[in-house]
Design a protein around this motif. Sequence first.
Motif, PDB file in Angstrom:
ATOM      1  N   ALA A 112      10.377  -3.558 -10.099  1.00  0.00           N
ATOM      2  CA  ALA A 112       9.476  -2.712  -9.297  1.00  0.00           C
ATOM      3  C   ALA A 112       9.349  -3.256  -7.885  1.00  0.00           C
ATOM      4  CB  ALA A 112       8.108  -2.628  -9.969  1.00  0.00           C
ATOM      5  N   ILE A 113       9.217  -2.351  -6.934  1.00  0.00           N
ATOM      6  CA  ILE A 113       9.144  -2.715  -5.530  1.00  0.00           C
ATOM      7  C   ILE A 113       7.813  -3.387  -5.223  1.00  0.00           C
ATOM      8  CG2 ILE A 113       8.158  -0.502  -4.767  1.00  0.00           C
ATOM      9  CD1 ILE A 113      10.097  -0.686  -2.351  1.00  0.00           C
ATOM     10  N   THR A 114       7.864  -4.412  -4.375  1.00  0.00           N
ATOM     11  CA  THR A 114       6.640  -5.085  -3.955  1.00  0.00           C
ATOM     12  C   THR A 114       6.040  -4.377  -2.740  1.00  0.00           C
ATOM     13  OG1 THR A 114       7.755  -6.592  -2.436  1.00  0.00           O
ATOM     14  CG2 THR A 114       7.572  -7.288  -4.742  1.00  0.00           C
ATOM     15  N   VAL A 115       4.815  -4.746  -2.422  1.00  0.00           N
ATOM     16  CA  VAL A 115       4.164  -4.166  -1.243  1.00  0.00           C
ATOM     17  C   VAL A 115       4.967  -4.490   0.014  1.00  0.00           C
ATOM     18  CG1 VAL A 115       2.080  -4.203   0.184  1.00  0.00           C
ATOM     19  CG2 VAL A 115       1.879  -4.249  -2.308  1.00  0.00           C
ATOM     20  N   ALA A 116       5.439  -5.730   0.123  1.00  0.00           N
ATOM     21  CA  ALA A 116       6.212  -6.136   1.303  1.00  0.00           C
ATOM     22  C   ALA A 116       7.523  -5.371   1.396  1.00  0.00           C
ATOM     23  CB  ALA A 116       6.481  -7.638   1.262  1.00  0.00           C
ATOM     24  N   GLU A 117       8.207  -5.191   0.262  1.00  0.00           N
ATOM     25  CA  GLU A 117       9.474  -4.445   0.271  1.00  0.00           C
ATOM     26  C   GLU A 117       9.235  -2.983   0.642  1.00  0.00           C
ATOM     27  OE1 GLU A 117      11.753  -7.062  -3.226  1.00  0.00           O
ATOM     28  OE2 GLU A 117      10.584  -5.273  -3.735  1.00  0.00           O
ATOM     29  N   LEU A 118       8.157  -2.406   0.109  1.00  0.00           N
ATOM     30  CA  LEU A 118       7.829  -1.021   0.448  1.00  0.00           C
ATOM     31  C   LEU A 118       7.510  -0.898   1.937  1.00  0.00           C
ATOM     32  CD1 LEU A 118       7.121   1.903  -0.106  1.00  0.00           C
ATOM     33  CD2 LEU A 118       4.879   1.160  -0.941  1.00  0.00           C
ATOM     34  N   LEU A 144      -6.191   2.975   6.815  1.00  0.00           N
ATOM     35  CA  LEU A 144      -6.165   3.870   5.648  1.00  0.00           C
ATOM     36  C   LEU A 144      -5.101   4.940   5.815  1.00  0.00           C
ATOM     37  CD1 LEU A 144      -9.899   4.534   4.701  1.00  0.00           C
ATOM     38  CD2 LEU A 144      -8.318   2.880   3.715  1.00  0.00           C
ATOM     39  N   ALA A 145      -5.015   5.508   7.002  1.00  0.00           N
ATOM     40  CA  ALA A 145      -4.034   6.568   7.250  1.00  0.00           C
ATOM     41  C   ALA A 145      -2.610   6.035   7.117  1.00  0.00           C
ATOM     42  CB  ALA A 145      -4.249   7.168   8.638  1.00  0.00           C
ATOM     43  N   VAL A 146      -2.366   4.835   7.619  1.00  0.00           N
ATOM     44  CA  VAL A 146      -1.018   4.250   7.554  1.00  0.00           C
ATOM     45  C   VAL A 146      -0.638   3.942   6.104  1.00  0.00           C
ATOM     46  CG1 VAL A 146       0.369   2.245   8.177  1.00  0.00           C
ATOM     47  CG2 VAL A 146      -1.057   3.333   9.897  1.00  0.00           C
ATOM     48  N   VAL A 147      -1.552   3.349   5.349  1.00  0.00           N
ATOM     49  CA  VAL A 147      -1.263   3.035   3.942  1.00  0.00           C
ATOM     50  C   VAL A 147      -1.059   4.321   3.143  1.00  0.00           C
ATOM     51  CG1 VAL A 147      -2.185   2.017   1.821  1.00  0.00           C
ATOM     52  CG2 VAL A 147      -2.423   0.802   3.997  1.00  0.00           C
ATOM     53  N   ALA A 148      -1.866   5.336   3.419  1.00  0.00           N
ATOM     54  CA  ALA A 148      -1.691   6.628   2.739  1.00  0.00           C
ATOM     55  C   ALA A 148      -0.301   7.185   3.013  1.00  0.00           C
ATOM     56  CB  ALA A 148      -2.758   7.611   3.189  1.00  0.00           C
ATOM     57  N   SER A 149       0.141   7.110   4.254  1.00  0.00           N
ATOM     58  CA  SER A 149       1.473   7.598   4.623  1.00  0.00           C
ATOM     59  C   SER A 149       2.561   6.771   3.948  1.00  0.00           C
ATOM     60  CB  SER A 149       1.633   7.546   6.147  1.00  0.00           C
ATOM     61  OG  SER A 149       2.910   7.982   6.536  1.00  0.00           O
ATOM     62  N   MET A 150       2.364   5.463   3.876  1.00  0.00           N
ATOM     63  CA  MET A 150       3.357   4.584   3.255  1.00  0.00           C
ATOM     64  C   MET A 150       3.532   4.908   1.769  1.00  0.00           C
ATOM     65  SD  MET A 150       3.525   0.401   3.377  1.00  0.00           S
ATOM     66  CE  MET A 150       2.119   0.043   2.309  1.00  0.00           C
ATOM     67  N   TYR A 151       2.445   5.141   1.067  1.00  0.00           N
ATOM     68  CA  TYR A 151       2.547   5.441  -0.367  1.00  0.00           C
ATOM     69  C   TYR A 151       3.049   6.864  -0.607  1.00  0.00           C
ATOM     70  CZ  TYR A 151       0.909   1.071  -2.309  1.00  0.00           C
ATOM     71  OH  TYR A 151       0.841  -0.245  -2.706  1.00  0.00           O
ATOM     72  N   LEU A 175      10.064   5.900  -5.493  1.00  0.00           N
ATOM     73  CA  LEU A 175       9.874   4.457  -5.633  1.00  0.00           C
ATOM     74  C   LEU A 175       8.616   4.154  -6.428  1.00  0.00           C
ATOM     75  CD1 LEU A 175      10.680   3.429  -1.937  1.00  0.00           C
ATOM     76  CD2 LEU A 175      12.207   3.317  -3.918  1.00  0.00           C
ATOM     77  N   LEU A 176       7.668   5.069  -6.409  1.00  0.00           N
ATOM     78  CA  LEU A 176       6.427   4.927  -7.154  1.00  0.00           C
ATOM     79  C   LEU A 176       6.098   6.256  -7.815  1.00  0.00           C
ATOM     80  CD1 LEU A 176       4.237   2.968  -4.559  1.00  0.00           C
ATOM     81  CD2 LEU A 176       5.233   2.031  -6.643  1.00  0.00           C
ATOM     82  N   ALA A 177       5.347   6.179  -8.889  1.00  0.00           N
ATOM     83  CA  ALA A 177       4.926   7.404  -9.578  1.00  0.00           C
ATOM     84  C   ALA A 177       3.894   8.145  -8.736  1.00  0.00           C
ATOM     85  CB  ALA A 177       4.338   7.057 -10.941  1.00  0.00           C
ATOM     86  N   ASN A 183      -1.541   6.492  -4.969  1.00  0.00           N
ATOM     87  CA  ASN A 183      -1.854   6.174  -3.571  1.00  0.00           C
ATOM     88  C   ASN A 183      -3.224   5.500  -3.489  1.00  0.00           C
ATOM     89  OD1 ASN A 183      -2.350   6.259  -0.732  1.00  0.00           O
ATOM     90  ND2 ASN A 183      -0.900   7.939  -0.574  1.00  0.00           N
ATOM     91  N   PRO A 184      -3.298   4.246  -3.053  1.00  0.00           N
ATOM     92  CA  PRO A 184      -4.590   3.538  -3.050  1.00  0.00           C
ATOM     93  C   PRO A 184      -5.559   4.037  -1.995  1.00  0.00           C
ATOM     94  CG  PRO A 184      -2.904   2.196  -1.995  1.00  0.00           C
ATOM     95  CD  PRO A 184      -2.197   3.387  -2.571  1.00  0.00           C
ATOM     96  N   ALA A 185      -5.074   4.808  -1.011  1.00  0.00           N
ATOM     97  CA  ALA A 185      -5.959   5.293   0.053  1.00  0.00           C
ATOM     98  C   ALA A 185      -6.735   6.537  -0.362  1.00  0.00           C
ATOM     99  CB  ALA A 185      -5.152   5.576   1.313  1.00  0.00           C
ATOM    100  N   ALA A 186      -6.383   7.124  -1.489  1.00  0.00           N
ATOM    101  CA  ALA A 186      -7.032   8.364  -1.919  1.00  0.00           C
ATOM    102  C   ALA A 186      -8.513   8.129  -2.199  1.00  0.00           C
ATOM    103  CB  ALA A 186      -6.342   8.908  -3.170  1.00  0.00           C
ATOM    104  N   ARG A 187      -9.329   9.015  -1.669  1.00  0.00           N
ATOM    105  CA  ARG A 187     -10.774   9.068  -1.932  1.00  0.00           C
ATOM    106  C   ARG A 187     -11.551   7.864  -1.405  1.00  0.00           C
ATOM    107  NH1 ARG A 187      -8.787  10.880  -6.816  1.00  0.00           N
ATOM    108  NH2 ARG A 187      -9.589   9.129  -8.033  1.00  0.00           N
ATOM    109  N   ILE A 188     -10.977   7.101  -0.487  1.00  0.00           N
ATOM    110  CA  ILE A 188     -11.760   6.067   0.195  1.00  0.00           C
ATOM    111  C   ILE A 188     -12.412   6.723   1.410  1.00  0.00           C
ATOM    112  CG2 ILE A 188     -11.709   3.888   1.461  1.00  0.00           C
ATOM    113  CD1 ILE A 188      -9.393   2.990  -0.218  1.00  0.00           C
ATOM    114  N   GLU A 189     -13.718   6.651   1.480  1.00  0.00           N
ATOM    115  CA  GLU A 189     -14.442   7.313   2.569  1.00  0.00           C
ATOM    116  C   GLU A 189     -14.213   6.589   3.891  1.00  0.00           C
ATOM    117  OE1 GLU A 189     -19.002   8.761   3.692  1.00  0.00           O
ATOM    118  OE2 GLU A 189     -18.578   7.711   1.811  1.00  0.00           O
ATOM    119  N   ARG A 190     -13.878   7.338   4.915  1.00  0.00           N
ATOM    120  CA  ARG A 190     -13.656   6.770   6.243  1.00  0.00           C
ATOM    121  C   ARG A 190     -14.986   6.419   6.907  1.00  0.00           C
ATOM    122  NH1 ARG A 190      -9.099   7.834   3.520  1.00  0.00           N
ATOM    123  NH2 ARG A 190      -7.274   8.155   4.840  1.00  0.00           N
ATOM    124  N   PHE A 191     -14.917   5.461   7.825  1.00  0.00           N
ATOM    125  CA  PHE A 191     -16.089   5.148   8.635  1.00  0.00           C
ATOM    126  C   PHE A 191     -16.290   6.242   9.684  1.00  0.00           C
ATOM    127  CE2 PHE A 191     -14.850   0.652   7.550  1.00  0.00           C
ATOM    128  CZ  PHE A 191     -15.980   0.358   6.802  1.00  0.00           C
TER     129      PHE A 191
END
Length: 406
Positions: free
Chosen positions: A98-104, A168-175, A183-185, A189-197
């Motif tokens: 499985a791909i790592t965060v750094a590889e992704l 958050l926006a960048v991580v959402a785009s990455m996933y 590469l992932l199921a 996406n870990p950024a989903a449903r995290i409330e923005r400031f």
Amino acid sequence: MGERIAKLTKRSVDAARPEAERYVVWDGALKGFGLRVEASGTKTFLVRYRIAGRKRFLAIGRFGQLTPEQARGHAQAILADVRHGRDPLEERRSERAAITVAELANRFLAEHVGPKRKGATAVHYSSLIRRYVLPKHGPRKAHDFVRSDLARIHLSMRDRPYQANRLLAVVASMYSFAERLGLLADGCNPAARIERFPEARRERFLTMEELARLGEAFRRFENDGRFREGIAALRLLLFTGARLREILHLRWEHVDMERCLLFLPDSKTGKKTIFLNTPALAVLRSLECVGDCVIVGADPRVPRADLKKPWAAVTEAANLPRLRIHDLRHSFASVGAGAGLGLPIVGKLLGHMQASTTNRYVHLDADPIRRAADAIGETIAAALNNSSDSNPSSKSDAKRLSIPVR
């Protein structure tokens, strides 16, 4: 490889001595649970099972790190998974592959951000990922980097809400990129449903009095050879509402004096046309063509990097210490909106792709709204004063608004 059978206990495992060739001691109580003894003396607990007609061997762990009873518990859990149709060995192989965060992150930056985003945006994306995500989470499997991990990072940046929300926006785009490529199921996406400031949008518009002070500062420095080109660039920014790089990277081949247009082959929003008014044309005509670039720096062949020195000089002279260069663009828009030109026209002049981007100036597009407010206020005031002698223009406006005037 030899095989033996014995109840695997601490005593029997201790008694299993290394021989010239490795062998396996199979547990007499739990079928498939065994101990592999290497010629070197290393002892490893393992499980043997069949799935889809194929025999599998899966290492559990070494003796010393695990007791026989702990290993037996692991073996029971593995064999239970097999009975439910799972293949623990294949799952372990998939986990290792499985791909790592750094590889992704590296693939995302190289295959998506680099080819599809502007240079400054790409640098910003890379900086956010490498600064806030990779130091702690880079070696982890990407599917193990979950919402709670990202939420903690986001919360730690609460004193920088804009940066935190961009992360958050960048991580959402990455996933999303990873999901599209398989590469992932989907749904991880870990950024989903995290409330923005909440972000306090900083919008600074120059008043007429401040524009006069700025103009006086321009005249003070534009005959100084050190600042001449910089002042010309600042005037162009104010007269056109263009972005900083659109003027600094402007080349003479992009300028059409006859049609009063700038044809930019690239900008933040792609290919763009800027309309030149008379003051902007006058600035361009005052500049000497000494190279490919309109605003020259130390090397006429290379676009000027910034306007920090002339900007510092004029803002200090005009007593505008917190004014940003980008506020010149806001001021251009505010004058247009306040003159009742309409937000669609202002958006077209600014090169906005979406009407929602221009809506930040809606409170300035107030000419008809102000007339309505005046009509309503004067009608109410007249009623309170029991007066029939209200302003005729207010009566007319009130009539159009269907407000009865007493």
